[in-house]
Design a protein around this motif. Structure first.
Motif, PDB file in Angstrom:
ATOM      1  N   UNK A  12       0.832  -1.206   0.000  1.00 36.65           N
ATOM      2  CA  UNK A  12       0.000   0.000   0.000  1.00 36.65           C
ATOM      3  C   UNK A  12       0.868   1.259   0.000  1.00 36.65           C
ATOM      4  N   UNK A  13       1.986   1.226   0.700  1.00 38.50           N
ATOM      5  CA  UNK A  13       2.891   2.382   0.710  1.00 38.50           C
ATOM      6  C   UNK A  13       3.457   2.640  -0.680  1.00 38.50           C
ATOM      7  N   UNK A  14       3.751   1.574  -1.420  1.00 33.47           N
ATOM      8  CA  UNK A  14       4.273   1.743  -2.781  1.00 33.47           C
ATOM      9  C   UNK A  14       3.212   2.338  -3.703  1.00 33.47           C
ATOM     10  N   UNK A  15       1.957   1.916  -3.553  1.00 34.20           N
ATOM     11  CA  UNK A  15       0.858   2.466  -4.353  1.00 34.20           C
ATOM     12  C   UNK A  15       0.701   3.956  -4.073  1.00 34.20           C
ATOM     13  N   UNK A  16       0.721   4.326  -2.796  1.00 34.98           N
ATOM     14  CA  UNK A  16       0.561   5.735  -2.410  1.00 34.98           C
ATOM     15  C   UNK A  16       1.731   6.574  -2.900  1.00 34.98           C
ATOM     16  N   UNK A  17       2.939   6.041  -2.796  1.00 36.16           N
ATOM     17  CA  UNK A  17       4.128   6.786  -3.229  1.00 36.16           C
ATOM     18  C   UNK A  17       4.125   7.021  -4.736  1.00 36.16           C
ATOM     19  N   UNK A  18       3.649   6.033  -5.505  1.00 39.22           N
ATOM     20  CA  UNK A  18       3.637   6.155  -6.964  1.00 39.22           C
ATOM     21  C   UNK A  18       2.494   7.045  -7.458  1.00 39.22           C
ATOM     22  N   UNK A  19       1.434   7.162  -6.670  1.00 39.38           N
ATOM     23  CA  UNK A  19       0.272   7.948  -7.096  1.00 39.38           C
ATOM     24  C   UNK A  19      -0.503   7.297  -8.222  1.00 39.38           C
ATOM     25  N   UNK A  20      -0.346   5.994  -8.390  1.00 41.83           N
ATOM     26  CA  UNK A  20      -1.045   5.261  -9.445  1.00 41.83           C
ATOM     27  C   UNK A  20      -2.518   5.136  -9.096  1.00 41.83           C
ATOM     28  N   UNK A  21      -3.390   5.251 -10.099  1.00 41.45           N
ATOM     29  CA  UNK A  21      -4.832   5.107  -9.868  1.00 41.45           C
ATOM     30  C   UNK A  21      -5.110   3.759  -9.226  1.00 41.45           C
ATOM     31  N   UNK A  22      -5.966   3.748  -8.206  1.00 36.63           N
ATOM     32  CA  UNK A  22      -6.095   2.561  -7.359  1.00 36.63           C
ATOM     33  C   UNK A  22      -7.556   2.202  -7.126  1.00 36.63           C
ATOM     34  N   UNK A  23      -7.842   0.897  -7.185  1.00 36.56           N
ATOM     35  CA  UNK A  23      -9.161   0.370  -6.846  1.00 36.56           C
ATOM     36  C   UNK A  23      -9.013  -0.547  -5.650  1.00 36.56           C
ATOM     37  N   UNK A  24      -9.682  -0.204  -4.553  1.00 41.41           N
ATOM     38  CA  UNK A  24      -9.647  -1.052  -3.366  1.00 41.41           C
ATOM     39  C   UNK A  24     -10.357  -2.375  -3.644  1.00 41.41           C
ATOM     40  N   UNK A  25     -10.061  -3.360  -2.845  1.00 38.27           N
ATOM     41  CA  UNK A  25     -10.643  -4.692  -3.011  1.00 38.27           C
ATOM     42  C   UNK A  25     -12.161  -4.596  -3.084  1.00 38.27           C
TER      43      UNK A  25
END
Length: 261
Positions: A232-245
């Motif tokens: 999750x920290x890597x997703x937040x750091x990259x700012x990539x569009x994200x869909x939660x489970x």
């Protein structure tokens, strides 16, 4: 009609049921049922029974070599249909990388980085031969983690894949995976050099592998209910569009996510 390519670590029923293999089957089926045109790939793990699964080689797609770290590796493509569905699965096969798995349900846990590189490049080279250009490329599981990197930085001018939006589904893998010490040299290909990978650990870790996929994807989906905090920290750091489970009823959430990319 949207075209979606699925690149899977595992697909049930060709391998025993797991979080990854069940989604490897359910997701393409759900997206196809919604009216999309799909293709799907997975490795041809050594314990897969070819006769029971009715796999056969596709001669027109086989026969090329993939060079990794100055060594040639023959690429064999096989195909089969998931029973009681209209879904055709393309298998990436090579004796050294996949046939030598032993045991009824064992997937190798050593030298996995080079194996995943061969799988990723094998899929892309096969897509070139198929001359089928997807709108979405959806990668599921760590074996597909190199696909976003190669499409974005090595095959960025390849018409069959360069215009696709890339989605990576991230799972909490339970496998004790060992990556090679010289993995950066193995990854290097075309515009991708060892120097261009300097932000990643010299001793590549599974967290580096997840970060590589995240940073080169247009969207990331949580494939597991509670992703590890490190991911999750890597997703937040990259700012990539994200869909939660999205839970068990995922089809509409996935389709809507595709449309936002």
């Amino acid at each position: 009609m949207k075209k979606v390519l699925f690149i899977n670590h595992e697909i049930s029923p060709f391998v025993p049921d797991s979080e990854l293999s069940v989604m490897g089957c359910r997701l393409p089926q759900a997206i196809q049922d919604s009216g999309c045109e799909i293709r799907t790939f997975m490795p041809k793990w050594g314990h897969i029974n070819e006769r029971r699964g009715q796999l056969h080689e596709v001669q027109r797609l086989s026969g090329m070599n993939i060079i990794i770290n100055d060594t040639d590796h023959p690429l064999i493509i096989k195909v089969a249909s998931i029973p009681q569905t209209k879904i055709q699965v393309y298998f990436i096969d090579n004796e050294e990388y996949f046939i030598k798995a032993k045991g009824e349900d064992e997937i190798p846990t050593t030298n996995c980085g080079e194996r995943a590189i061969f799988f990723a490049r094998g899929v892309i080279e096969t897509m070139k031969k198929l001359r089928w250009s997807p709108d979405i490329i959806h990668c599921q599981g760590w074996m597909s983690a190199f696909v976003p990197l190669y499409i974005k930085q090595a095959y960025q001018d390849e018409p069959s894949v360069c215009n696709a939006k890339i989605v990576s589904s991230l799972f909490n893998s339970t496998q004790d995976v060992i990556l090679e010490d010289d993995l950066k040299q193995c990854i290097a290909f075309k515009d991708i050099t060892v120097d261009s990978l300097s932000e990643y650990s010299d001793k590549f870790t599974m967290n580096d592998l997840a970060r590589l996929a995240i940073q080169n994807s247009d969207g990331v989906i949580a494939g597991s209910a509670d992703l590890k905090e490190s991911i999750m920290k890597e997703v937040e750091a990259a700012g990539t569009k994200y869909l939660a489970y999205p839970g068990e009823d995922f089809k509409d959430a996935y389709l809507n996510f595709y449309d936002t990319l």
